[in-house]
Design an enzyme around this catalytic site. Sequence first.
Site, short mmCIF file in Angstrom:
data_model
loop_
_atom_site.label_atom_id
_atom_site.label_comp_id
_atom_site.label_asym_id
_atom_site.label_seq_id
_atom_site.Cartn_x
_atom_site.Cartn_y
_atom_site.Cartn_z
N HIS A 86 7.37 -9.82 10.28
CA HIS A 86 7.21 -10.20 11.69
C HIS A 86 7.56 -11.67 11.94
O HIS A 86 7.87 -12.04 13.07
CB HIS A 86 5.79 -9.92 12.16
CG HIS A 86 5.53 -8.47 12.46
ND1 HIS A 86 5.80 -7.89 13.68
CD2 HIS A 86 5.03 -7.47 11.67
CE1 HIS A 86 5.47 -6.61 13.65
NE2 HIS A 86 5.01 -6.33 12.44
N GLU A 97 3.75 2.83 7.32
CA GLU A 97 3.19 2.58 8.66
C GLU A 97 4.05 3.28 9.72
O GLU A 97 5.22 2.93 9.90
CB GLU A 97 3.17 1.08 8.96
CG GLU A 97 2.36 0.27 7.95
CD GLU A 97 2.50 -1.24 8.16
OE1 GLU A 97 3.11 -1.65 9.17
OE2 GLU A 97 2.00 -1.99 7.31
#
Length: 234
Positions: free
Chosen positions: A134, A203
Site C-alpha cells: 500500500h 485476502e
Amino acid sequence: MKPYQKIPIEENGEPLVPIPLSLFAVESPHPYQKLGADYQGKSPYYIRQGVLQALKKAQTELQQQYPGWKIQIFDAYRPVAVQQFMVDYTFATVLQQKGLKETELSPQQQQDIWQQVYQIWAIPSHNPSTPPPHSTGAALDITLVNEKGNTIDMGGEIDELSDRSHPNYYAKSTIAQEQSYHHNRELLHTVMRGAGFRRHPGEWWHFSLGDQMWAWLYNQEQPKQTIIAYYGRV
C-alpha cells in the site's frame, strides 16, 4: 521476508493522483483514521495514475454487468507510518481478544501472535527494496456496493484475521448463502483481473497492479515471461 519482496523494483516515477471519489463508493470517515491513524496531511484516497486508469476500467466492466453497482474503496495509499500503526493496533486487538497482556507473554506466545498479525499485514519496512504494497500507491482494499448503495456481502470483513479471508474459503460450500459469497468474491476478482490487477492470495479484498506482489503473482502464472515491479515506495 515474504516471497514477493524478492522481486526487483524499477521505479517508473509515475505520480500519485487523487481517486475521484464521486465515481466510486467510499467509507467515510476513513476506517483507519477513525482508529487514530495519522496520515500526516496525506490522503489515503490516492493511487498511482496507471492504477486509477485500470480501476476505472474495472468499474466500467462491473457496471456493464450490474448497472448502478460501484467498487467501494476501503483503503488505497498508506504511508509506512500508518502501516506501522495498523500492525501495532492489530497486535493490541489480538491481545485484548485473548485476554493477554504483552508484558506477560512468553516468547512463543509473542511469536504466535505476530505470525497471526502478519497473515494480513505487510511488514512496515522502510527499506526501499521491500516496501509495504500500500505504500507504493499500487494496492487497493475494496469491495462492492449495489445500485442502492448497500454493501455486497462477501462472507467476511476486510482485514478479518480468520480463514474466511482466504479468497476461496467458500468455493466448495454446498450451502446456498455461502455459494453467493463465493460468487460475489469471484465477481470482484473477475472485473479487477480483467483490468490488469492481481488479487492477494490470502485476502479476497486486496488487489494490486505494478508492485512487487503483482509482479510475483504474474510470474507464478507466466514463469517463462517474468516481469519486475515498476512501483516502489512513495
